[in-house]
Write an enzyme that holds these catalytic residues in place. Structure first.
Site, PDB file in Angstrom:
ATOM      1  N   SER A 297       0.799  -0.851  -0.515  1.00 23.89           N
ATOM      2  CA  SER A 297       0.065  -0.107   0.112  1.00 23.89           C
ATOM      3  C   SER A 297       0.563   1.354   0.123  1.00 23.89           C
ATOM      4  CB  SER A 297      -0.892   0.002   1.686  1.00 23.89           C
ATOM      5  OG  SER A 297      -1.780   0.970   1.172  1.00 23.89           O
TER       6      SER A 297
ATOM      7  N   TYR B 275      -2.767   0.285  10.417  1.00 19.70           N
ATOM      8  CA  TYR B 275      -2.993   0.080   9.077  1.00 19.70           C
ATOM      9  C   TYR B 275      -1.577   0.127   8.615  1.00 19.70           C
ATOM     10  CZ  TYR B 275      -4.737  -0.914   4.112  1.00 19.70           C
ATOM     11  OH  TYR B 275      -3.885  -1.270   2.823  1.00 19.70           O
TER      12      TYR B 275
END
Length: 223
Positions: free
Chosen positions: A135, A147
């Protein structure tokens, strides 16, 4: 000979879009996720190139069993895409929910580790490829993002695994998208990346010649 890929988190979003794209590119595809209904609908769309493999990515034995079934069906596994992942309900550390972190870490980190561990015996004989969803949040520091920290792990792990796989001619690639318009978010993001954008990057890496080791593809929304 037609090649075969195993995809975790294949029932929706990036996983489903990638399954469709790689099948169009001529690959067989093993669809792995918990929702048999969603996987079957996707398999019906793809056709005989797809095999439904219901299971939980946080369970090592379920991934091993699924990969064995895929190999029995199509003869080999030439690529594995560790795509399964999730976010957390509370933002930041102070306002975050530790119980929720456990589930996210189990899937985002341990699930990807299990996918890699189960994949190596299949990939090594064919000098295959391991792909994993990272990501933008694993490349940039985001305020308090637990996250994001799980994706920093993925980026580091992918680099380390690439070094290990290079010893036998294997390749490892991490795809690093910014915001993607998927069910990951509570509201639609039509002006951001689409799952198909990420899927095209995966197909590019999978179809690259053996001499070309695509180590990372970083995709950001234009806006």
């Amino acid at each position: 000979m037609t090649k075969t890929v195993f995809i975790t988190g294949a029932s929706s979003g990036i996983g489903a879009a990638t399954a469709i794209a790689v099948a169009k590119a001529g690959w067989n595809v093993g669809l792995f996720a918990r929702s048999e209904e969603k996987l079957q609908k996707l398999a019906d769309e793809i056709g005989d190139q797809a095999l439904v493999l219901t299971g939980d990515a946080t369970k090592l034995e379920e991934q091993k069993t699924a990969m064995d079934k895929l190999k029995d069906k199509f003869g080999s596994i030439d690529a594995v895409f560790a795509n399964a992942g999730r976010g957390t309900s509370g933002a930041g550390v102070e306002e975050g929910h530790p119980d929720d972190w456990d589930g996210m870490v189990d899937l985002n980190i341990k699930g990807a580790l299990y996918t890699a561990h189960a994949a190596m015996p299949h990939l090594k004989p064919v000098k295959g490829q391991f792909l994993v969803t990272g990501s933008m949040a694993g490349r940039n520091h985001l305020k308090g993002s637990v996250y994001g920290a799980t994706k920093w792990f993925i980026h580091g792990f992918a680099g380390n695994l690439a070094q290990e796989m290079a010893e036998w001619g294997g390749r490892c690639m991490v795809v690093s998208p910014g915001m993607v318009d998927t069910a990951f978010f509570d509201s639609p993001k039509p002006d951001k990346l689409q799952p198909e954008d990420v899927a095209e990057a995966i197909v590019y890496a999978m179809n690259a010649p053996q001499r070309a080791n695509v180590r990372e593809i970083y995709i950001a929304p234009t806006n």
